[in-house]
Design a protein around this motif. Structure first.
Motif, PDB file in Angstrom:
ATOM      1  N   CYS A  29      24.683 -11.141 -13.523  1.00  0.00           N
ATOM      2  CA  CYS A  29      23.803 -10.016 -13.183  1.00  0.00           C
ATOM      3  C   CYS A  29      22.358 -10.315 -13.567  1.00  0.00           C
ATOM      4  CB  CYS A  29      24.272  -8.733 -13.869  1.00  0.00           C
ATOM      5  SG  CYS A  29      25.848  -8.111 -13.245  1.00  0.00           S
ATOM      6  N   ILE A  30      22.192 -11.014 -14.688  1.00  0.00           N
ATOM      7  CA  ILE A  30      20.839 -11.341 -15.151  1.00  0.00           C
ATOM      8  C   ILE A  30      20.243 -12.465 -14.309  1.00  0.00           C
ATOM      9  CG2 ILE A  30      19.517 -12.267 -17.085  1.00  0.00           C
ATOM     10  CD1 ILE A  30      21.561 -10.908 -18.939  1.00  0.00           C
ATOM     11  N   ALA A  31      21.054 -13.456 -13.991  1.00  0.00           N
ATOM     12  CA  ALA A  31      20.548 -14.675 -13.346  1.00  0.00           C
ATOM     13  C   ALA A  31      20.270 -14.483 -11.866  1.00  0.00           C
ATOM     14  CB  ALA A  31      21.542 -15.814 -13.543  1.00  0.00           C
ATOM     15  N   VAL A  32      21.017 -13.617 -11.184  1.00  0.00           N
ATOM     16  CA  VAL A  32      20.861 -13.436  -9.741  1.00  0.00           C
ATOM     17  C   VAL A  32      20.066 -12.166  -9.475  1.00  0.00           C
ATOM     18  CG1 VAL A  32      22.057 -13.189  -7.552  1.00  0.00           C
ATOM     19  CG2 VAL A  32      23.050 -14.613  -9.349  1.00  0.00           C
ATOM     20  N   GLN A  83       8.399 -10.859  -7.086  1.00  0.00           N
ATOM     21  CA  GLN A  83       9.209 -11.805  -7.830  1.00  0.00           C
ATOM     22  C   GLN A  83      10.385 -12.226  -6.955  1.00  0.00           C
ATOM     23  OE1 GLN A  83      10.178 -10.320 -11.809  1.00  0.00           O
ATOM     24  NE2 GLN A  83       8.399  -8.976 -11.757  1.00  0.00           N
ATOM     25  N   GLU A  84      11.146 -13.184  -7.440  1.00  0.00           N
ATOM     26  CA  GLU A  84      12.288 -13.650  -6.667  1.00  0.00           C
ATOM     27  C   GLU A  84      13.208 -12.484  -6.312  1.00  0.00           C
ATOM     28  OE1 GLU A  84      16.152 -16.627  -7.081  1.00  0.00           O
ATOM     29  OE2 GLU A  84      14.584 -16.654  -8.612  1.00  0.00           O
ATOM     30  N   GLY A  85      13.555 -12.387  -5.044  1.00  0.00           N
ATOM     31  CA  GLY A  85      14.429 -11.311  -4.572  1.00  0.00           C
ATOM     32  C   GLY A  85      13.689 -10.111  -4.012  1.00  0.00           C
ATOM     33  N   ASP A  86      12.383 -10.038  -4.214  1.00  0.00           N
ATOM     34  CA  ASP A  86      11.609  -8.869  -3.780  1.00  0.00           C
ATOM     35  C   ASP A  86      11.221  -8.946  -2.301  1.00  0.00           C
ATOM     36  OD1 ASP A  86      11.689  -7.794  -6.287  1.00  0.00           O
ATOM     37  OD2 ASP A  86       9.614  -8.250  -6.811  1.00  0.00           O
ATOM     38  N   ILE A  87      11.088  -7.759  -1.715  1.00  0.00           N
ATOM     39  CA  ILE A  87      10.484  -7.588  -0.398  1.00  0.00           C
ATOM     40  C   ILE A  87       9.365  -6.570  -0.553  1.00  0.00           C
ATOM     41  CG2 ILE A  87      10.808  -6.855   1.989  1.00  0.00           C
ATOM     42  CD1 ILE A  87      13.760  -7.349   1.704  1.00  0.00           C
ATOM     43  N   ALA A  88       8.192  -6.884  -0.047  1.00  0.00           N
ATOM     44  CA  ALA A  88       7.115  -5.891   0.025  1.00  0.00           C
ATOM     45  C   ALA A  88       6.939  -5.489   1.482  1.00  0.00           C
ATOM     46  CB  ALA A  88       5.813  -6.454  -0.536  1.00  0.00           C
ATOM     47  N   ILE A  89       6.900  -4.189   1.726  1.00  0.00           N
ATOM     48  CA  ILE A  89       6.734  -3.675   3.083  1.00  0.00           C
ATOM     49  C   ILE A  89       5.502  -2.781   3.108  1.00  0.00           C
ATOM     50  CG2 ILE A  89       7.738  -2.268   4.904  1.00  0.00           C
ATOM     51  CD1 ILE A  89      10.462  -3.094   4.061  1.00  0.00           C
ATOM     52  N   SER A  90       4.527  -3.203   3.904  1.00  0.00           N
ATOM     53  CA  SER A  90       3.330  -2.399   4.102  1.00  0.00           C
ATOM     54  C   SER A  90       3.500  -1.607   5.386  1.00  0.00           C
ATOM     55  CB  SER A  90       2.092  -3.305   4.189  1.00  0.00           C
ATOM     56  OG  SER A  90       0.936  -2.535   4.483  1.00  0.00           O
ATOM     57  N   LEU A  91       3.619  -0.293   5.263  1.00  0.00           N
ATOM     58  CA  LEU A  91       3.863   0.583   6.408  1.00  0.00           C
ATOM     59  C   LEU A  91       2.535   1.151   6.883  1.00  0.00           C
ATOM     60  CD1 LEU A  91       7.032   2.340   4.958  1.00  0.00           C
ATOM     61  CD2 LEU A  91       6.963   0.554   6.712  1.00  0.00           C
ATOM     62  N   GLY A  92       1.819   0.352   7.646  1.00  0.00           N
ATOM     63  CA  GLY A  92       0.495   0.741   8.120  1.00  0.00           C
ATOM     64  C   GLY A  92       0.430   0.748   9.631  1.00  0.00           C
ATOM     65  N   THR A  93      -0.783   0.598  10.172  1.00  0.00           N
ATOM     66  CA  THR A  93      -0.956   0.551  11.622  1.00  0.00           C
ATOM     67  C   THR A  93      -0.022  -0.487  12.220  1.00  0.00           C
ATOM     68  OG1 THR A  93      -3.267   1.189  11.368  1.00  0.00           O
ATOM     69  CG2 THR A  93      -2.635   0.209  13.464  1.00  0.00           C
ATOM     70  N   SER A  94      -0.001  -1.667  11.614  1.00  0.00           N
ATOM     71  CA  SER A  94       1.065  -2.634  11.844  1.00  0.00           C
ATOM     72  C   SER A  94       1.891  -2.690  10.567  1.00  0.00           C
ATOM     73  CB  SER A  94       0.493  -4.021  12.143  1.00  0.00           C
ATOM     74  OG  SER A  94      -0.185  -4.030  13.385  1.00  0.00           O
ATOM     75  N   ASP A  95       3.205  -2.808  10.714  1.00  0.00           N
ATOM     76  CA  ASP A  95       4.064  -2.955   9.547  1.00  0.00           C
ATOM     77  C   ASP A  95       4.157  -4.444   9.203  1.00  0.00           C
ATOM     78  OD1 ASP A  95       4.483  -0.251   9.544  1.00  0.00           O
ATOM     79  OD2 ASP A  95       6.482  -0.356  10.449  1.00  0.00           O
ATOM     80  N   THR A  96       3.992  -4.777   7.921  1.00  0.00           N
ATOM     81  CA  THR A  96       4.021  -6.174   7.492  1.00  0.00           C
ATOM     82  C   THR A  96       5.017  -6.348   6.362  1.00  0.00           C
ATOM     83  OG1 THR A  96       1.672  -6.379   8.060  1.00  0.00           O
ATOM     84  CG2 THR A  96       2.628  -8.117   6.703  1.00  0.00           C
ATOM     85  N   LEU A  97       5.825  -7.408   6.459  1.00  0.00           N
ATOM     86  CA  LEU A  97       6.778  -7.743   5.407  1.00  0.00           C
ATOM     87  C   LEU A  97       6.320  -8.997   4.683  1.00  0.00           C
ATOM     88  CD1 LEU A  97       8.755  -5.744   6.809  1.00  0.00           C
ATOM     89  CD2 LEU A  97      10.569  -7.394   6.332  1.00  0.00           C
ATOM     90  N   PHE A  98       6.352  -8.935   3.356  1.00  0.00           N
ATOM     91  CA  PHE A  98       6.138 -10.102   2.508  1.00  0.00           C
ATOM     92  C   PHE A  98       7.455 -10.378   1.791  1.00  0.00           C
ATOM     93  CE2 PHE A  98       2.068  -8.033   2.956  1.00  0.00           C
ATOM     94  CZ  PHE A  98       1.137  -9.062   3.052  1.00  0.00           C
TER      95      PHE A  98
END
Length: 455
Positions: free
Chosen positions: A345-348, A163-178
């Motif tokens: 706090c709710i909106a941001v 969702q807005e504001g999120d970072i997904a980090i896949s810590l695998g053979t290569s590290d990938t950020l979404f």
């Protein structure tokens, strides 16, 4: 990885005014594996094959250039399916802001390319009913709708339910950020793609080649091959590592383009080695600082714990003091401020990190991640996230035109599990270290021969 289109990449960047301009238009500098450059190679080396995609005699079907995603959708649709915005923005051909094909990029790759690609469509588009073939042979309902297909990385973003504001980090053979980004700033590293579940926003993709294999090598060298010993060593050192910083690239890194092992003490002097426990922390802190620095280069804004700004007594003037005292006695003003604060706090959305992959099971590593980003870290189980995301997108496509968000569609799915929260004072500690790391990274990039190469 295919690097046979290097000359086509150079030609494309030159044709549009340079690598950065190409990235500013299409979201990425020229990459060998991207479709536009592959098409240019085919046109250059096998023009007769390319010309076979021209219109054929009247009455015969038109031949089209498709992505794997749109081709798969075509099979179910029984007709040529359009390319969706999200997968289309990974071709070096789509203007990501206007969401139309770039004429200058098309012309640089091959003639008549726009007609062969067709018009791109929003990723949530319903393309039509399923082909009668599938109803007759496999029993699909004739009312079954086909939603535009997309690529594996955009589908993974949907599967991880960012969702807005999120970072997904896949810590695998290569590290990938979404990353989910509102206002991206395309750079020479990483990719900006149209968001597959929200056509008004964007997603960013960053890949770091030296991921788990690098962590495992340092574990073997400094912790006797034991993750328990590795975690104990990490806990025995202080956050910030007393100013010691390291860059660890056993193989040529993608982000940034550098190779070798580079160690710097607190005075920015290059050193040949660290004590084992310092080496371990330097590796983990360095990997996560690099991720934050390059995410912010692409326009991501880390939003940590919200703090109310208070005016220092040293800066109070008679006028401001009078104003402050007046506010104190006016309950209405105080209540209004409280309401605005709560709405803010709710909106941001605050930054939330979703971690997956092998290293996401190590809480000591996740604590460093949380501290560097000054954000809570959650763990998610994303086995086959691209497949799951495709299923989510299919459901979402049926209601997207009614302004229903993907989050609303999948609100009953299991929530990520909170793993760690940032240590108090982490932001103040790492802010100057991040600046130092970014400056030293430039030395590593521009002086690769001066590194202490990995043994």
């Amino acid at each position: 990885m295919d690097s046979s289109t290097a000359s086509q990449c150079s030609a494309l960047e030159k044709a549009v005014g340079g690598a950065q301009h190409l990235a500013s238009v299409t979201g990425s500098r020229a990459y060998e594996r991207f479709t536009g450059n592959q098409i240019a190679k085919i046109y250059s080396q096998n023009p007769e094959v390319y010309m076979q995609t021209e219109l054929v005699p009247t009455g015969a079907p038109q031949k089209r250039i498709s992505l794997v995603s749109s081709f798969a959708a075509s099979l179910f649709l029984g007709a040529y399916a359009p390319i969706d915005y999200s997968d289309g923005s990974g071709m070096n051909l789509l203007q990501i802001w206007e969401k139309v094909w770039s004429v200058s990029c098309l012309n640089a790759c091959a003639p008549g390319l726009e007609e062969k690609l067709g018009c791109p469509v929003p990723s949530h588009s319903v393309l039509g009913p399923i082909s009668p073939y599938y109803s007759q042979r496999y029993g699909f309902s004739p009312d079954c709708k086909i939603v535009a297909f997309t690529g594996d990385n955009p589908a993974s973003l949907a599967g991880m339910r960012l969702q807005e504001g999120d970072i997904a980090i896949s810590l695998g053979t290569s590290d990938t950020l979404f990353l989910w980004i509102q206002e991206p700033t395309p750079a020479l590293e990483g990719h900006i793609l149209c968001n597959p579940v929200d056509s008004q926003t964007y997603m960013a993709l960053l890949c770091f080649k030296n991921g788990s294999l690098m962590r495992e090598r340092i574990r073997d060298d400094c912790a006797s091959g034991s993750w328990d010993e590795f975690s104990k060593a990490l806990s025995s050192t202080v956050a910030g590592n007393n100013g010691n910083l390291g860059f660890y690239f056993d193989v040529m890194e993608i982000t940034p383009e550098a190779v070798g092992i580079h160690r710097f003490n607190r005075d920015n002097q290059k050193v040949s080695d660290f004590p084992k426990e310092v080496e371990i922390r330097a590796l983990i802190e360095g990997q996560f600082m690099a991720k934050r620095i390059h995410a912010e280069k692409l326009g991501y804004k880390v939003k940590g714990k919200l703090e109310v700004q208070r005016e220092s007594p040293d800066h109070l003037t008679p006028t401001s003091l009078f104003s402050l005292l007046g506010s104190v006695v006016q309950i209405f003003t105080i209540c209004t401020f409280s309401l605005i604060y709560m709405l803010y706090c709710i909106a941001v959305p605050r930054t939330r990190i979703l971690a997956t992959g092998g290293a996401s099971h190590n809480k000591k590593i996740l604590q460093v991640l949380s501290d560097v980003f000054n954000a809570p870290v959650y763990t998610i189980d994303t086995a086959n996230s691209a497949c799951l995301g495709s299923a989510y997108r299919a459901i979402h496509g049926l209601v997207a035109e009614m302004n229903v968000s993907l989050a609303d569609v999948v609100k009953l799915a299991p929530e990520p599990r909170l793993a760690v929260t940032p240590t108090t004072g982490a932001e103040e500690l790492y802010r100057p270290l991040l600046k130092r790391y970014a400056a030293l990274e430039q030395k590593v990039i521009y002086n690769p021969t001066s590194s202490c190469l990995a043994k």
